[in-house]
Design a protein around this motif. Structure first.
Motif, PDB file in Angstrom:
ATOM      1  N   ALA A  78     -19.936  -7.058  -4.544  1.00  0.00           N
ATOM      2  CA  ALA A  78     -19.602  -7.010  -5.977  1.00  0.00           C
ATOM      3  C   ALA A  78     -18.436  -6.057  -6.213  1.00  0.00           C
ATOM      4  N   GLN A  79     -18.445  -4.907  -5.529  1.00  0.00           N
ATOM      5  CA  GLN A  79     -17.328  -3.967  -5.681  1.00  0.00           C
ATOM      6  C   GLN A  79     -16.033  -4.606  -5.204  1.00  0.00           C
ATOM      7  N   THR A  84     -10.877  -7.155  -6.404  1.00  0.00           N
ATOM      8  CA  THR A  84     -10.039  -8.354  -6.319  1.00  0.00           C
ATOM      9  C   THR A  84      -9.710  -8.884  -7.715  1.00  0.00           C
ATOM     10  N   ILE A  85     -10.721  -8.950  -8.551  1.00  0.00           N
ATOM     11  CA  ILE A  85     -10.502  -9.434  -9.920  1.00  0.00           C
ATOM     12  C   ILE A  85      -9.551  -8.504 -10.663  1.00  0.00           C
ATOM     13  N   HIS A  86      -9.716  -7.205 -10.469  1.00  0.00           N
ATOM     14  CA  HIS A  86      -8.838  -6.237 -11.142  1.00  0.00           C
ATOM     15  C   HIS A  86      -7.396  -6.417 -10.677  1.00  0.00           C
ATOM     16  N   SER A  89      -6.103  -9.624 -12.047  1.00  0.00           N
ATOM     17  CA  SER A  89      -5.828  -9.523 -13.486  1.00  0.00           C
ATOM     18  C   SER A  89      -4.538  -8.749 -13.731  1.00  0.00           C
ATOM     19  N   LEU A  90      -4.290  -7.713 -12.932  1.00  0.00           N
ATOM     20  CA  LEU A  90      -3.030  -6.974 -13.088  1.00  0.00           C
ATOM     21  C   LEU A  90      -1.840  -7.875 -12.755  1.00  0.00           C
ATOM     22  N   GLN A  91      -1.973  -8.669 -11.693  1.00  0.00           N
ATOM     23  CA  GLN A  91      -0.901  -9.598 -11.340  1.00  0.00           C
ATOM     24  C   GLN A  91      -0.713 -10.648 -12.434  1.00  0.00           C
ATOM     25  N   THR A  92      -1.816 -11.147 -12.945  1.00  0.00           N
ATOM     26  CA  THR A  92      -1.745 -12.156 -13.997  1.00  0.00           C
ATOM     27  C   THR A  92      -1.104 -11.577 -15.246  1.00  0.00           C
ATOM     28  N   ILE A  93      -1.489 -10.352 -15.590  1.00  0.00           N
ATOM     29  CA  ILE A  93      -0.906  -9.698 -16.762  1.00  0.00           C
ATOM     30  C   ILE A  93       0.590  -9.516 -16.565  1.00  0.00           C
ATOM     31  N   ALA A  94       0.995  -9.046 -15.381  1.00  0.00           N
ATOM     32  CA  ALA A  94       2.424  -8.845 -15.111  1.00  0.00           C
ATOM     33  C   ALA A  94       3.162 -10.189 -15.175  1.00  0.00           C
ATOM     34  N   HIS A  95       2.575 -11.221 -14.590  1.00  0.00           N
ATOM     35  CA  HIS A  95       3.209 -12.544 -14.612  1.00  0.00           C
ATOM     36  C   HIS A  95       3.303 -13.078 -16.043  1.00  0.00           C
TER      37      HIS A  95
END
Length: 171
Positions: A78-79, A84-86, A89-95
């Motif tokens: 889970a960690q 991975t999700i974090h 999400s950072l990559q998705t936000i930047a994109h």
């Protein structure tokens, strides 16, 4: 022996006879034998119960350890998923931010072009209107002058000038 004396065990060798001692010994042996066997049976049962409980406790301990290991692995997974999700999400936000900035800039450029086209359209329209007014005013002025100077001689001069222009055009 007297009947008024209390019954009891006389342990004095001088006062007792051998028969009393033998009976006492047999009674004690029987009592110890029954009590000993019962006590042994009770202790054996208790021992088996304790061993069974210890075995059950060990089994529960092993099961609890397995569940703990499973829970720890699940927690680590889970960690890892959270990390991975974090990161995703950072990559998705930047994109998304880059895409939004690009789209915004494209929209700004498109609106600037539309604005320039609208300005050009209104400039051309204004120029046409001004030219129309100038031409209308010039024609009005020419008509006014022609009406004042309209004579047969003036008409001949105009016709002669057009004939000359026509002849020069054909050559």
């Amino acid at each position: 022996m007297f009947l008024d004396q209390n019954f009891g065990l006389n342990t004095s060798i001088l006062d007792t006879n051998v028969l009393n001692l033998a009976l006492s010994f047999i009674v004690f042996a029987i009592i110890i034998s029954f009590v000993g066997d019962t006590l042994k049976s009770i202790l054996q049962t208790r021992k088996q119960t304790i061993l069974f409980n210890l075995q059950e406790a060990e089994n529960r301990e092993m099961e609890a350890k397995q569940k703990l290991l499973f829970a720890q692995k699940a927690f680590q997974n889970a960690q890892q998923k959270v990390l991975t999700i974090h990161a995703n999400s950072l990559q998705t936000i930047a994109h998304e931010e880059q895409t939004l900035q690009k789209n915004t800039q494209e929209e700004i450029d498109r609106l600037y072009k539309v604005k320039q086209e609208i300005i050009l359209f209104y400039k051309q329209k204004l120029v046409k209107e001004i030219l129309k007014h100038v031409i209308d005013a010039a024609f009005e002025k020419v008509y006014q002058i022609l009406e004042k100077n309209y004579t047969l001689e003036f008409q001949k001069e105009i016709i002669d000038a057009y004939i000359v222009l026509f002849c020069d055009y054909q050559n």
